[in-house]
Design a protein around this motif. Sequence first.
Motif, PDB file in Angstrom:
ATOM      1  N   GLU A  13       0.825  -1.208   0.000  1.00 58.29           N
ATOM      2  CA  GLU A  13       0.000   0.000   0.000  1.00 58.29           C
ATOM      3  C   GLU A  13       0.865   1.266   0.000  1.00 58.29           C
ATOM      4  OE1 GLU A  13      -3.882  -1.695   2.408  1.00 58.29           O
ATOM      5  OE2 GLU A  13      -2.171  -0.963   3.574  1.00 58.29           O
ATOM      6  N   VAL A  14       1.948   1.226   0.744  1.00 52.98           N
ATOM      7  CA  VAL A  14       2.849   2.379   0.790  1.00 52.98           C
ATOM      8  C   VAL A  14       3.469   2.605  -0.582  1.00 52.98           C
ATOM      9  CG1 VAL A  14       4.988   3.302   1.758  1.00 52.98           C
ATOM     10  CG2 VAL A  14       3.391   2.080   3.236  1.00 52.98           C
ATOM     11  N   LEU A  15       3.978   1.550  -1.179  1.00 54.98           N
ATOM     12  CA  LEU A  15       4.708   1.673  -2.441  1.00 54.98           C
ATOM     13  C   LEU A  15       3.803   1.899  -3.643  1.00 54.98           C
ATOM     14  CD1 LEU A  15       7.365  -1.076  -1.785  1.00 54.98           C
ATOM     15  CD2 LEU A  15       7.665   1.401  -1.652  1.00 54.98           C
ATOM     16  N   GLU A  16       2.557   1.453  -3.543  1.00 55.33           N
ATOM     17  CA  GLU A  16       1.616   1.620  -4.646  1.00 55.33           C
ATOM     18  C   GLU A  16       1.470   3.089  -5.039  1.00 55.33           C
ATOM     19  OE1 GLU A  16      -2.687   0.359  -4.317  1.00 55.33           O
ATOM     20  OE2 GLU A  16      -1.658  -1.561  -4.574  1.00 55.33           O
ATOM     21  N   GLY A  17       1.266   3.934  -4.076  1.00 56.44           N
ATOM     22  CA  GLY A  17       1.077   5.345  -4.363  1.00 56.44           C
ATOM     23  C   GLY A  17       2.322   6.193  -4.187  1.00 56.44           C
ATOM     24  N   ASN A  18       3.380   5.579  -3.674  1.00 58.91           N
ATOM     25  CA  ASN A  18       4.601   6.319  -3.363  1.00 58.91           C
ATOM     26  C   ASN A  18       5.837   5.492  -3.691  1.00 58.91           C
ATOM     27  OD1 ASN A  18       3.056   8.446  -1.695  1.00 58.91           O
ATOM     28  ND2 ASN A  18       2.517   6.522  -0.712  1.00 58.91           N
ATOM     29  N   GLU A  27      17.165   2.109   2.472  1.00 58.47           N
ATOM     30  CA  GLU A  27      18.163   2.791   3.313  1.00 58.47           C
ATOM     31  C   GLU A  27      18.053   2.337   4.768  1.00 58.47           C
ATOM     32  OE1 GLU A  27      17.581   7.007   2.891  1.00 58.47           O
ATOM     33  OE2 GLU A  27      18.087   6.962   0.766  1.00 58.47           O
ATOM     34  N   LYS A  28      16.862   1.944   5.162  1.00 59.59           N
ATOM     35  CA  LYS A  28      16.617   1.459   6.521  1.00 59.59           C
ATOM     36  C   LYS A  28      16.982  -0.018   6.669  1.00 59.59           C
ATOM     37  CE  LYS A  28      14.976   5.180   8.316  1.00 59.59           C
ATOM     38  NZ  LYS A  28      15.704   5.829   9.399  1.00 59.59           N
ATOM     39  N   GLY A  29      17.439  -0.645   5.589  1.00 57.90           N
ATOM     40  CA  GLY A  29      17.823  -2.049   5.643  1.00 57.90           C
ATOM     41  C   GLY A  29      16.696  -3.000   5.310  1.00 57.90           C
ATOM     42  N   MET A  30      15.618  -2.468   4.790  1.00 58.46           N
ATOM     43  CA  MET A  30      14.451  -3.289   4.471  1.00 58.46           C
ATOM     44  C   MET A  30      14.476  -3.648   2.990  1.00 58.46           C
ATOM     45  SD  MET A  30      11.725  -1.247   6.831  1.00 58.46           S
ATOM     46  CE  MET A  30      10.760  -2.585   7.508  1.00 58.46           C
ATOM     47  N   PHE A  31      15.419  -4.509   2.633  1.00 59.21           N
ATOM     48  CA  PHE A  31      15.595  -4.914   1.245  1.00 59.21           C
ATOM     49  C   PHE A  31      14.551  -5.932   0.796  1.00 59.21           C
ATOM     50  CE2 PHE A  31      19.742  -3.505   2.741  1.00 59.21           C
ATOM     51  CZ  PHE A  31      20.026  -2.538   1.787  1.00 59.21           C
ATOM     52  N   CYS A  32      13.771  -6.421   1.720  1.00 62.60           N
ATOM     53  CA  CYS A  32      12.777  -7.445   1.411  1.00 62.60           C
ATOM     54  C   CYS A  32      11.545  -6.876   0.712  1.00 62.60           C
ATOM     55  CB  CYS A  32      12.348  -8.153   2.691  1.00 62.60           C
ATOM     56  SG  CYS A  32      11.666  -7.024   3.918  1.00 62.60           S
ATOM     57  N   ILE A  33      11.518  -5.583   0.452  1.00 53.10           N
ATOM     58  CA  ILE A  33      10.322  -4.996  -0.164  1.00 53.10           C
ATOM     59  C   ILE A  33      10.041  -5.560  -1.555  1.00 53.10           C
ATOM     60  CG2 ILE A  33      10.412  -2.862   1.162  1.00 53.10           C
ATOM     61  CD1 ILE A  33      11.619  -1.530  -1.333  1.00 53.10           C
ATOM     62  N   MET A  37       5.896 -12.006  -0.716  1.00 52.47           N
ATOM     63  CA  MET A  37       5.312 -12.267   0.608  1.00 52.47           C
ATOM     64  C   MET A  37       5.469 -11.059   1.527  1.00 52.47           C
ATOM     65  SD  MET A  37       3.824 -15.144   0.578  1.00 52.47           S
ATOM     66  CE  MET A  37       3.552 -15.449   2.310  1.00 52.47           C
ATOM     67  N   ALA A  38       6.616 -10.416   1.469  1.00 49.87           N
ATOM     68  CA  ALA A  38       6.865  -9.263   2.326  1.00 49.87           C
ATOM     69  C   ALA A  38       5.933  -8.117   1.966  1.00 49.87           C
ATOM     70  CB  ALA A  38       8.316  -8.821   2.221  1.00 49.87           C
ATOM     71  N   MET A  39       5.550  -8.018   0.721  1.00 48.20           N
ATOM     72  CA  MET A  39       4.672  -6.923   0.295  1.00 48.20           C
ATOM     73  C   MET A  39       3.308  -6.996   0.978  1.00 48.20           C
ATOM     74  SD  MET A  39       6.470  -5.000  -1.549  1.00 48.20           S
ATOM     75  CE  MET A  39       5.363  -3.957  -2.441  1.00 48.20           C
ATOM     76  N   GLN A  40       2.956  -8.164   1.486  1.00 43.41           N
ATOM     77  CA  GLN A  40       1.679  -8.318   2.184  1.00 43.41           C
ATOM     78  C   GLN A  40       1.820  -8.136   3.693  1.00 43.41           C
ATOM     79  OE1 GLN A  40      -1.190  -8.338   0.523  1.00 43.41           O
ATOM     80  NE2 GLN A  40       0.210  -8.044  -1.175  1.00 43.41           N
ATOM     81  N   GLU A  41       3.042  -7.906   4.150  1.00 45.41           N
ATOM     82  CA  GLU A  41       3.287  -7.661   5.574  1.00 45.41           C
ATOM     83  C   GLU A  41       2.962  -6.219   5.915  1.00 45.41           C
ATOM     84  OE1 GLU A  41       6.815 -10.394   7.363  1.00 45.41           O
ATOM     85  OE2 GLU A  41       7.404  -8.521   6.424  1.00 45.41           O
ATOM     86  N   ASP A  45       5.169  -5.314  11.149  1.00 43.05           N
ATOM     87  CA  ASP A  45       5.801  -6.638  11.073  1.00 43.05           C
ATOM     88  C   ASP A  45       7.197  -6.556  10.460  1.00 43.05           C
ATOM     89  OD1 ASP A  45       3.545  -7.873  12.158  1.00 43.05           O
ATOM     90  OD2 ASP A  45       2.693  -8.348  10.188  1.00 43.05           O
ATOM     91  N   GLY A  46       7.316  -5.804   9.372  1.00 48.03           N
ATOM     92  CA  GLY A  46       8.607  -5.657   8.708  1.00 48.03           C
ATOM     93  C   GLY A  46       9.621  -4.951   9.590  1.00 48.03           C
ATOM     94  N   ALA A  47       9.183  -3.897  10.257  1.00 50.66           N
ATOM     95  CA  ALA A  47      10.083  -3.143  11.133  1.00 50.66           C
ATOM     96  C   ALA A  47      10.604  -4.036  12.257  1.00 50.66           C
ATOM     97  CB  ALA A  47       9.367  -1.926  11.705  1.00 50.66           C
ATOM     98  N   LEU A  48       9.702  -4.752  12.887  1.00 54.17           N
ATOM     99  CA  LEU A  48      10.109  -5.628  13.994  1.00 54.17           C
ATOM    100  C   LEU A  48      11.065  -6.720  13.516  1.00 54.17           C
ATOM    101  CD1 LEU A  48       6.708  -5.946  15.897  1.00 54.17           C
ATOM    102  CD2 LEU A  48       8.741  -4.663  16.625  1.00 54.17           C
ATOM    103  N   ALA A  49      10.839  -7.241  12.320  1.00 50.50           N
ATOM    104  CA  ALA A  49      11.711  -8.285  11.773  1.00 50.50           C
ATOM    105  C   ALA A  49      13.117  -7.761  11.501  1.00 50.50           C
ATOM    106  CB  ALA A  49      11.110  -8.853  10.488  1.00 50.50           C
ATOM    107  N   HIS A  50      13.234  -6.443  11.319  1.00 47.83           N
ATOM    108  CA  HIS A  50      14.533  -5.845  11.016  1.00 47.83           C
ATOM    109  C   HIS A  50      15.107  -5.052  12.189  1.00 47.83           C
ATOM    110  CE1 HIS A  50      14.733  -6.986   6.808  1.00 47.83           C
ATOM    111  NE2 HIS A  50      13.431  -6.780   6.763  1.00 47.83           N
TER     112      HIS A  50
END
Length: 68
Positions: A13-18, A27-33, A37-41, A45-50
């Motif tokens: 949802e974040v990336l769809e419009g932005n 830059e925050k280390g969230m390369f899983c975007i 599967m990660a796109m549905q997190e 959830d993603g922040a805590l995992a990283h």
Amino acid sequence: MKAKITKKTKFSEVLEGNPEMADFLMEKGMFCIGCPMAMQESLEDGALAHGIKPEKLIKEINKKLEKS
């Protein structure tokens, strides 16, 4: 006005419009975007995992979106 991002907002949802937020998240280390599967997190959830505090991440995202 864009909807405010919350910790329950999904990465997709974040990336769809932005799409420019992809660079910020990486830059925050969230390369899983790029992972389907990660796109549905949620951002929480993603922040805590990283090892990132979800509240801080959400605040930074909303601040960046307000400027754009």
